[in-house]
Scaffold this motif. Structure first.
Motif, PDB file in Angstrom:
ATOM      1  N   SER A 167     151.844  31.510  75.129  1.00 46.01           N
ATOM      2  CA  SER A 167     151.041  30.657  75.836  1.00 46.01           C
ATOM      3  C   SER A 167     150.239  30.802  76.947  1.00 46.01           C
ATOM      4  O   SER A 167     149.015  30.501  77.628  1.00 46.01           O
ATOM      5  CB  SER A 167     152.247  28.856  76.316  1.00 46.01           C
ATOM      6  OG  SER A 167     151.360  28.175  76.564  1.00 46.01           O
ATOM      7  N   PRO A 200     143.779  32.423  76.187  1.00 47.54           N
ATOM      8  CA  PRO A 200     142.740  32.088  77.521  1.00 47.54           C
ATOM      9  C   PRO A 200     142.243  31.233  77.956  1.00 47.54           C
ATOM     10  O   PRO A 200     142.458  30.635  77.024  1.00 47.54           O
ATOM     11  CB  PRO A 200     140.774  33.104  77.007  1.00 47.54           C
ATOM     12  CG  PRO A 200     141.811  33.077  75.436  1.00 47.54           C
ATOM     13  CD  PRO A 200     143.480  33.358  75.661  1.00 47.54           C
ATOM     14  N   GLY A 201     142.292  30.909  78.679  1.00 47.69           N
ATOM     15  CA  GLY A 201     142.066  29.385  79.722  1.00 47.69           C
ATOM     16  C   GLY A 201     143.666  28.815  80.193  1.00 47.69           C
ATOM     17  O   GLY A 201     143.449  27.791  80.515  1.00 47.69           O
ATOM     18  N   ALA A 202     144.742  29.367  79.525  1.00 44.05           N
ATOM     19  CA  ALA A 202     145.946  29.147  80.649  1.00 44.05           C
ATOM     20  C   ALA A 202     146.259  28.823  81.819  1.00 44.05           C
ATOM     21  O   ALA A 202     146.815  28.074  81.899  1.00 44.05           O
ATOM     22  CB  ALA A 202     147.116  30.131  79.667  1.00 44.05           C
ATOM     23  N   GLY A 203     145.310  28.870  82.554  1.00 42.37           N
ATOM     24  CA  GLY A 203     145.490  28.860  84.555  1.00 42.37           C
ATOM     25  C   GLY A 203     145.006  27.691  84.673  1.00 42.37           C
ATOM     26  O   GLY A 203     146.341  27.036  85.387  1.00 42.37           O
ATOM     27  N   ASP A 204     144.688  26.655  83.604  1.00 41.83           N
ATOM     28  CA  ASP A 204     144.563  25.659  84.529  1.00 41.83           C
ATOM     29  C   ASP A 204     146.195  24.994  84.283  1.00 41.83           C
ATOM     30  O   ASP A 204     146.490  24.527  84.549  1.00 41.83           O
ATOM     31  CB  ASP A 204     143.400  24.793  83.692  1.00 41.83           C
ATOM     32  CG  ASP A 204     141.891  24.553  84.495  1.00 41.83           C
ATOM     33  OD1 ASP A 204     142.510  25.549  85.425  1.00 41.83           O
ATOM     34  OD2 ASP A 204     140.936  24.902  83.770  1.00 41.83           O
ATOM     35  N   ARG A 214     148.546  26.146  86.311  1.00 46.66           N
ATOM     36  CA  ARG A 214     148.115  24.998  87.842  1.00 46.66           C
ATOM     37  C   ARG A 214     148.679  23.898  87.789  1.00 46.66           C
ATOM     38  O   ARG A 214     148.995  23.455  88.271  1.00 46.66           O
ATOM     39  CB  ARG A 214     146.673  25.227  88.215  1.00 46.66           C
ATOM     40  CG  ARG A 214     146.265  26.385  89.288  1.00 46.66           C
ATOM     41  CD  ARG A 214     144.956  26.278  89.518  1.00 46.66           C
ATOM     42  NE  ARG A 214     144.436  26.204  89.007  1.00 46.66           N
ATOM     43  CZ  ARG A 214     143.710  27.257  88.187  1.00 46.66           C
ATOM     44  NH1 ARG A 214     143.963  28.717  88.216  1.00 46.66           N
ATOM     45  NH2 ARG A 214     142.964  28.378  87.033  1.00 46.66           N
ATOM     46  N   PRO A 260     150.106  25.310  79.692  1.00 44.32           N
ATOM     47  CA  PRO A 260     149.380  26.447  79.679  1.00 44.32           C
ATOM     48  C   PRO A 260     148.454  26.919  78.341  1.00 44.32           C
ATOM     49  O   PRO A 260     147.176  26.333  78.172  1.00 44.32           O
ATOM     50  CB  PRO A 260     149.650  27.693  79.492  1.00 44.32           C
ATOM     51  CG  PRO A 260     151.273  27.465  79.776  1.00 44.32           C
ATOM     52  CD  PRO A 260     151.543  26.139  79.505  1.00 44.32           C
ATOM     53  N   PHE A 275     145.407  23.318  77.729  1.00 45.93           N
ATOM     54  CA  PHE A 275     145.042  23.298  78.228  1.00 45.93           C
ATOM     55  C   PHE A 275     143.220  24.721  77.835  1.00 45.93           C
ATOM     56  O   PHE A 275     142.934  24.029  77.623  1.00 45.93           O
ATOM     57  CB  PHE A 275     144.289  23.568  80.207  1.00 45.93           C
ATOM     58  CG  PHE A 275     145.338  22.977  80.680  1.00 45.93           C
ATOM     59  CD1 PHE A 275     144.293  21.806  81.304  1.00 45.93           C
ATOM     60  CD2 PHE A 275     146.650  22.066  80.697  1.00 45.93           C
ATOM     61  CE1 PHE A 275     144.979  20.597  82.701  1.00 45.93           C
ATOM     62  CE2 PHE A 275     146.622  21.325  81.622  1.00 45.93           C
ATOM     63  CZ  PHE A 275     146.020  20.615  82.462  1.00 45.93           C
ATOM     64  N   ALA A 276     144.249  25.224  77.032  1.00 46.92           N
ATOM     65  CA  ALA A 276     143.881  26.573  77.205  1.00 46.92           C
ATOM     66  C   ALA A 276     142.990  25.706  74.913  1.00 46.92           C
ATOM     67  O   ALA A 276     141.993  26.058  75.250  1.00 46.92           O
ATOM     68  CB  ALA A 276     144.208  27.883  76.418  1.00 46.92           C
ATOM     69  N   GLY A 278     142.077  23.178  74.567  1.00 50.19           N
ATOM     70  CA  GLY A 278     141.571  21.694  75.546  1.00 50.19           C
ATOM     71  C   GLY A 278     142.054  20.486  74.999  1.00 50.19           C
ATOM     72  O   GLY A 278     141.114  19.190  74.009  1.00 50.19           O
ATOM     73  N   GLN A 325     148.179  32.009  66.350  1.00 51.28           N
ATOM     74  CA  GLN A 325     147.832  33.023  67.625  1.00 51.28           C
ATOM     75  C   GLN A 325     148.537  33.927  68.531  1.00 51.28           C
ATOM     76  O   GLN A 325     148.596  34.975  69.083  1.00 51.28           O
ATOM     77  CB  GLN A 325     147.693  32.203  69.373  1.00 51.28           C
ATOM     78  CG  GLN A 325     147.069  31.238  69.114  1.00 51.28           C
ATOM     79  CD  GLN A 325     145.684  31.368  68.937  1.00 51.28           C
ATOM     80  OE1 GLN A 325     144.729  32.066  69.575  1.00 51.28           O
ATOM     81  NE2 GLN A 325     145.140  30.254  68.438  1.00 51.28           N
TER      82      GLN A 325
END
Ligand code: PHE
Length: 447
Positions: free
Chosen positions: A189, A193-197, A200, A270, A273-274, A276, A296
């Motif tokens: 997770s 890609p895009g897990a950063g948000d 945070r 994560p 957010f990844a 959406g 995945q």
């Protein structure tokens, strides 16, 4: 009278305690509450509550259980004869039924997803399709009820097998296995890609949004996840030998349970957010997100099977502990056999479980204070009954139980050399801090 049974080993007690604590509360309820309560700030409040007040509450429950050697109702009859303290038992019974009703429904969803994983029914579904699938499952009439009934039946079969043969045996292997799988999912997770948000969201607190409701949700979730305030630890405590260290057990259980919750958060948020998805999606969150994560991962469809199986076991070991509160009560207070008690409870839980399940669809228009029956049972138990039960337990231990009895239990009759300062600190936290915190949070959250 039937032999009460007892835990044979220290590892057995710990496995049963962790089995009760770790369950859908960690993997289903925690992530969705983190999502609806804004993330990191909620997690921090949650952890502070666990560390400062829940651990002392946990050993208070242990003390009552072990000292009396009885069920939640009988314990108060024995320790405080002729008093009103048996209300603790009444609340325990009420909370057990309320939680079991909706817990069994979610346990049923888990089984349903296990069955689907076994037949590879959700490989290659898009995020929208997974959302629609969850909705169609939970809102239908028969399917979730059938799986719920299977869930309840399995619980009852283990409960009837008794303390060591049933509860100890099943929890020992499954808990570590589940932990490893959640860890694998978390690793996947956070590397999406895009897990950063999402990361945070989990770690960057924004306390400006914290309200009384956030605090009460955190308090309720802490009680729910640690199985506190409803006589569960009390009942298990009554099966624990006098030589066991209840302080150590309370710390170990609470810390491992919280680790589980945090890793579950890392496994879910994560990815949310990844992909959406709205973090505030609510109770369906885990069921919509997880299958997509499995897509995945290499060999994800196998992992999905193993995961839902382990989650099912984790849910069973928790529902067993709730059943045990009720079985011990009926068995000892009404002199019923374990079997008879179990079947009576099963009937009542099935009835309320069916109501909860139908309230996700057909009975959805029945609302109490704006909540459907399922959500009402969830909030009523976690945010009101458990904290209230916990409050009474600490008030009893802090203000009514003789101090010498407290010292005797906490040191296992003087065998354990705990520092004097530690014992006094624990005692004063139980006597003053816990009732104050519970009282204030409940008032702020409810008013
Ligand atoms: N602690 C369990 C979980 O997290 C649920 C539970 C609540 C069990 C109360 C017993 C008593 O899933």
């Amino acid at each position: 009278m039937e032999n009460r049974g007892a835990f044979k080993s220290k590892f057995g007690v710990l496995a049963a305690m962790a089995g009760s604590a770790v369950g859908l509360g960690n993997l289903w309820r925690f992530p969705y509450l983190v999502g609806t309560n804004g993330g990191a700030a909620f997690i921090i409040i949650y952890l502070v509550i666990v560390l400062t007040i829940c651990i002392p509450i946990m050993y208070s429950e242990f003390i009552i259980g072990r000292r009396s050697g009885a069920n939640a109702f009988g314990a108060m009859r024995i320790l405080a004869p002729g008093s009103k303290w048996t209300i603790i038992g009444v609340l325990s019974v009420l909370a057990s039924f309320t939680i079991l009703a909706f817990y069994s429904v979610v346990g049923g969803w888990t089984l349903d997803y296990l069955a689907r994983a076994l037949t590879f029914k959700f490989s290659n579904l898009s995020q929208e399709e997974l959302g629609a699938l969850f909705n169609s499952i939970v809102t239908s009439n028969m399917e979730p009820i059938i799986f719920m009934l299977v869930f309840i039946l399995v619980t009852v079969l283990v409960v009837i097998a008794g303390i060591e043969k049933g509860i100890e045996k099943y929890t020992k292997i499954m808990m570590p296995a589940l932990f490893i799988m959640v860890l694998i999912i978390a690793i996947r997770s956070v590397t999406l890609p895009g897990a950063g948000d999402g990361i945070r969201f989990l770690f960057k607190p924004d306390f400006s949004q914290v309200t009384g409701k956030t605090m009460l949700d955190a308090l309720g979730q802490a009680f729910f996840s640690l199985s506190l305030g409803m006589g569960c630890i009390l009942t298990y405590g009554s099966y624990v030998k006098k030589s066991e260290n209840i302080v150590q057990m309370s710390f170990l259980t609470s810390i491992s349970d919280s680790m589980f919750a945090l890793i579950a958060g890392l496994a879910i948020m994560p990815a949310v957010f990844a992909f959406g998805i709205q973090p505030s999606e609510g109770p369906g969150l885990v069921f919509v997100v997880l299958p997509h994560i499995f897509e995945q991962i290499t060999f994800g469809s196998i992992l999905a099977i193993l995961f839902f199986f382990a989650l099912f076991i984790a849910a069973i070991t928790s529902s067993i502990s709730m059943f045990e509160v009720l079985v011990a009560y009926l068995k000892e207070e009404f002199k019923l056999s374990r079997k008879k008690a179990s079947f009576i409870i099963m009937g009542i839980v099935c009835f309320f479980g069916i109501l909860c399940s139908l309230s996700e669809g057909t009975l959805g228009n029945i609302k109490i204070l704006g909540l459907n029956i399922f959500d009402m049972f969830d909030k009523l138990s976690a945010n009101i009954l458990l904290p209230l039960g916990g409050l009474l337990i600490v008030v009893y231990v802090g203000w009514r139980l003789p101090r010498a009895d407290f010292n005797d239990e906490i040191t296992s009759g003087g065998i354990l050399k705990l520092g004097k300062r530690f014992i006094s600190l624990s005692y004063y936290i139980i006597k003053y801090v816990t009732p104050l915190v519970i009282g204030v949070v409940m008032l702020k959250g409810l008013v």
